[in-house]
Design a protein around this motif. Structure first.
Motif, PDB file in Angstrom:
ATOM      1  N   ARG A 119       0.828  -1.211   0.000  1.00  0.00           N
ATOM      2  CA  ARG A 119       0.000   0.000   0.000  1.00  0.00           C
ATOM      3  C   ARG A 119       0.859   1.256   0.000  1.00  0.00           C
ATOM      4  NH1 ARG A 119      -5.168   0.008   0.986  1.00  0.00           N
ATOM      5  NH2 ARG A 119      -5.113   1.802   2.350  1.00  0.00           N
ATOM      6  N   SER A 120       1.437   1.506  -1.142  1.00  0.00           N
ATOM      7  CA  SER A 120       2.269   2.693  -1.325  1.00  0.00           C
ATOM      8  C   SER A 120       2.486   2.861  -2.818  1.00  0.00           C
ATOM      9  CB  SER A 120       3.622   2.512  -0.625  1.00  0.00           C
ATOM     10  OG  SER A 120       4.487   3.584  -0.944  1.00  0.00           O
ATOM     11  N   ILE A 121       2.774   4.073  -3.242  1.00  0.00           N
ATOM     12  CA  ILE A 121       3.238   4.233  -4.617  1.00  0.00           C
ATOM     13  C   ILE A 121       4.685   3.810  -4.674  1.00  0.00           C
ATOM     14  CG2 ILE A 121       1.647   6.002  -5.410  1.00  0.00           C
ATOM     15  CD1 ILE A 121       3.816   8.077  -4.706  1.00  0.00           C
ATOM     16  N   GLY A 122       5.082   3.215  -5.779  1.00  0.00           N
ATOM     17  CA  GLY A 122       6.471   2.796  -5.890  1.00  0.00           C
ATOM     18  C   GLY A 122       6.648   1.681  -6.899  1.00  0.00           C
ATOM     19  N   TRP A 123       7.553   0.789  -6.567  1.00  0.00           N
ATOM     20  CA  TRP A 123       7.990  -0.242  -7.513  1.00  0.00           C
ATOM     21  C   TRP A 123       8.197  -1.560  -6.798  1.00  0.00           C
ATOM     22  CZ3 TRP A 123       9.162   1.327 -12.633  1.00  0.00           C
ATOM     23  CH2 TRP A 123       9.188   2.719 -12.840  1.00  0.00           C
ATOM     24  N   LEU A 135      18.722 -13.784  -4.804  1.00  0.00           N
ATOM     25  CA  LEU A 135      17.607 -13.093  -5.456  1.00  0.00           C
ATOM     26  C   LEU A 135      16.598 -12.700  -4.389  1.00  0.00           C
ATOM     27  CD1 LEU A 135      17.278 -15.576  -8.409  1.00  0.00           C
ATOM     28  CD2 LEU A 135      17.510 -13.111  -8.759  1.00  0.00           C
ATOM     29  N   ALA A 136      16.073 -11.466  -4.464  1.00  0.00           N
ATOM     30  CA  ALA A 136      15.109 -11.036  -3.451  1.00  0.00           C
ATOM     31  C   ALA A 136      14.170 -10.001  -4.050  1.00  0.00           C
ATOM     32  CB  ALA A 136      15.832 -10.448  -2.239  1.00  0.00           C
ATOM     33  N   ASN A 137      12.897 -10.060  -3.611  1.00  0.00           N
ATOM     34  CA  ASN A 137      11.899  -9.059  -3.997  1.00  0.00           C
ATOM     35  C   ASN A 137      11.964  -7.877  -3.033  1.00  0.00           C
ATOM     36  OD1 ASN A 137      10.838 -10.663  -6.103  1.00  0.00           O
ATOM     37  ND2 ASN A 137       9.512 -11.762  -4.663  1.00  0.00           N
ATOM     38  N   HIS A 138      11.974  -6.683  -3.595  1.00  0.00           N
ATOM     39  CA  HIS A 138      12.021  -5.473  -2.767  1.00  0.00           C
ATOM     40  C   HIS A 138      10.915  -4.523  -3.201  1.00  0.00           C
ATOM     41  CE1 HIS A 138      16.133  -5.709  -0.819  1.00  0.00           C
ATOM     42  NE2 HIS A 138      16.147  -6.745  -1.634  1.00  0.00           N
ATOM     43  N   PHE A 139      10.480  -3.654  -2.278  1.00  0.00           N
ATOM     44  CA  PHE A 139       9.568  -2.575  -2.626  1.00  0.00           C
ATOM     45  C   PHE A 139      10.321  -1.254  -2.514  1.00  0.00           C
ATOM     46  CE2 PHE A 139       6.236   0.571  -2.271  1.00  0.00           C
ATOM     47  CZ  PHE A 139       5.343   0.138  -3.239  1.00  0.00           C
ATOM     48  N   VAL A 140      10.290  -0.476  -3.586  1.00  0.00           N
ATOM     49  CA  VAL A 140      10.929   0.845  -3.609  1.00  0.00           C
ATOM     50  C   VAL A 140       9.832   1.895  -3.562  1.00  0.00           C
ATOM     51  CG1 VAL A 140      12.201   2.467  -5.081  1.00  0.00           C
ATOM     52  CG2 VAL A 140      13.013   0.113  -4.813  1.00  0.00           C
ATOM     53  N   GLU A 144      13.100   6.429  -5.217  1.00  0.00           N
ATOM     54  CA  GLU A 144      14.464   6.453  -4.693  1.00  0.00           C
ATOM     55  C   GLU A 144      14.628   5.843  -3.304  1.00  0.00           C
ATOM     56  OE1 GLU A 144      12.283   8.829  -4.666  1.00  0.00           O
ATOM     57  OE2 GLU A 144      12.920  10.648  -3.649  1.00  0.00           O
ATOM     58  N   GLU A 145      13.526   5.481  -2.658  1.00  0.00           N
ATOM     59  CA  GLU A 145      13.667   4.987  -1.288  1.00  0.00           C
ATOM     60  C   GLU A 145      13.542   3.471  -1.255  1.00  0.00           C
ATOM     61  OE1 GLU A 145      10.865   7.047   1.150  1.00  0.00           O
ATOM     62  OE2 GLU A 145      11.634   9.004   0.579  1.00  0.00           O
ATOM     63  N   GLY A 146      14.664   2.797  -1.145  1.00  0.00           N
ATOM     64  CA  GLY A 146      14.643   1.341  -1.073  1.00  0.00           C
ATOM     65  C   GLY A 146      15.500   0.648  -2.112  1.00  0.00           C
ATOM     66  N   ASN A 147      16.041   1.411  -3.078  1.00  0.00           N
ATOM     67  CA  ASN A 147      16.995   0.805  -4.001  1.00  0.00           C
ATOM     68  C   ASN A 147      18.226   0.373  -3.205  1.00  0.00           C
ATOM     69  OD1 ASN A 147      15.921   1.412  -6.864  1.00  0.00           O
ATOM     70  ND2 ASN A 147      15.758   3.404  -5.863  1.00  0.00           N
ATOM     71  N   VAL A 148      18.724  -0.838  -3.490  1.00  0.00           N
ATOM     72  CA  VAL A 148      19.853  -1.352  -2.721  1.00  0.00           C
ATOM     73  C   VAL A 148      21.138  -1.158  -3.529  1.00  0.00           C
ATOM     74  CG1 VAL A 148      20.718  -3.286  -1.378  1.00  0.00           C
ATOM     75  CG2 VAL A 148      18.264  -3.094  -1.826  1.00  0.00           C
ATOM     76  N   ALA A 149      22.115  -0.501  -2.925  1.00  0.00           N
ATOM     77  CA  ALA A 149      23.359  -0.174  -3.627  1.00  0.00           C
ATOM     78  C   ALA A 149      24.038  -1.445  -4.124  1.00  0.00           C
ATOM     79  CB  ALA A 149      24.291   0.587  -2.696  1.00  0.00           C
ATOM     80  N   GLY A 150      24.375  -1.455  -5.387  1.00  0.00           N
ATOM     81  CA  GLY A 150      25.118  -2.569  -5.961  1.00  0.00           C
ATOM     82  C   GLY A 150      24.270  -3.752  -6.384  1.00  0.00           C
ATOM     83  N   PHE A 151      22.995  -3.777  -5.989  1.00  0.00           N
ATOM     84  CA  PHE A 151      22.112  -4.859  -6.421  1.00  0.00           C
ATOM     85  C   PHE A 151      21.667  -4.580  -7.862  1.00  0.00           C
ATOM     86  CE2 PHE A 151      20.262  -6.933  -2.328  1.00  0.00           C
ATOM     87  CZ  PHE A 151      21.514  -6.950  -1.753  1.00  0.00           C
ATOM     88  N   VAL A 152      21.417  -5.648  -8.616  1.00  0.00           N
ATOM     89  CA  VAL A 152      21.064  -5.499 -10.027  1.00  0.00           C
ATOM     90  C   VAL A 152      19.564  -5.767 -10.205  1.00  0.00           C
ATOM     91  CG1 VAL A 152      21.506  -6.309 -12.365  1.00  0.00           C
ATOM     92  CG2 VAL A 152      23.362  -6.286 -10.677  1.00  0.00           C
ATOM     93  N   PRO A 153      18.812  -4.800 -10.772  1.00  0.00           N
ATOM     94  CA  PRO A 153      17.396  -5.061 -11.052  1.00  0.00           C
ATOM     95  C   PRO A 153      17.260  -6.124 -12.146  1.00  0.00           C
ATOM     96  CG  PRO A 153      17.905  -2.705 -11.126  1.00  0.00           C
ATOM     97  CD  PRO A 153      19.215  -3.433 -11.130  1.00  0.00           C
TER      98      PRO A 153
END
Ligand SMILES: [Fe+2]
Length: 205
Positions: A119-123, A135-140, A144-153
């Motif tokens: 329940r948020s706008i994002g990705w 491999l992991a699912n993330h919510f951004v 810009e809030e939640g991108n993990v440095a060095g991780f590859v989309p």
């Protein structure tokens, strides 16, 4: 140097995501490219004027992450949309890795959809941590809030309302997420995974 709109990434002929939806979303992407270039120029001009320590410079610096990630994530997003691409074979490296880490490929798909339903706008983003092979699912949130440095989309799904409001209502995110799942360019997604696993930087465009 200036960024350019990557016109070859614009999808068409998707199932359940209309041409008008894509056209309007694409205009927003063009805005992120323009604003990224504008901010690059504005920051440079402020530095040349000796205003690098000004509140205005600090404000524009904070805005930089929003516009830059907005541009980049949309390029991953449009680049992983295509109609009619079959899911990877069960023996593929990506499918094998997802099944190993989530219990099954379907369990990963279900979690990716639930990630996108946050329940948020994002990705929703499936990332590979290339250092650990995880491999992991993330919510951004926002861009810009939640991108993990060095991780590859590896797979990127836009879940801002603008991604589906042309086709669906404000409550239509579940239908959009189902439509997205039917239009994943698995060839591009698998290539990103194979490249990142081999230590190469995957092509974004
Ligand atoms: Fe978007």
């Amino acid at each position: 140097m200036a960024y350019e709109v990557k016109v070859h990434l614009k999808p068409s002929g998707l199932k359940g995501i209309s041409e008008n939806q894509i056209a309007q979303h694409w205009k927003l992407y063009e805005g992120y490219v323009a604003n990224t270039n504008g901010l690059l120029a504005e920051l440079e001009a402020l530095r040349k004027e000796g205003k690098g320590a000004s509140p205005l410079y600090a404000d524009r610096r904070r805005r930089f992450g929003f516009e830059y990630n907005g541009m980049v994530l949309h390029e991953y997003y449009f680049g992983n949309l295509k109609a009619g691409v079959a899911e990877p074979a069960g023996t593929s490296a990506l499918k094998t890795a997802l099944a190993a880490q989530f219990g099954s490929f379907d369990a990963w798909k279900d979690d990716f959809a639930k990630t996108g339903a946050s329940r948020s706008i994002g990705w929703a983003i499936l990332y590979l941590d290339p250092a650990a092979g995880v491999l992991a699912n993330h919510f951004v949130q926002l861009h810009e809030e939640g991108n993990v440095a060095g991780f590859v989309p590896i797979l990127v799904m836009d879940v801002w309302e603008h991604a589906y409001m042309v086709d669906q209502t404000a409550t239509g995110r579940p239908d959009y997420i189902k439509a997205f799942a039917e239009n994943i360019n698995w060839d591009a997604v698998s290539q990103r995974y194979d490249d990142a696993s081999a230590g190469k930087i995957p092509a974004r465009f």
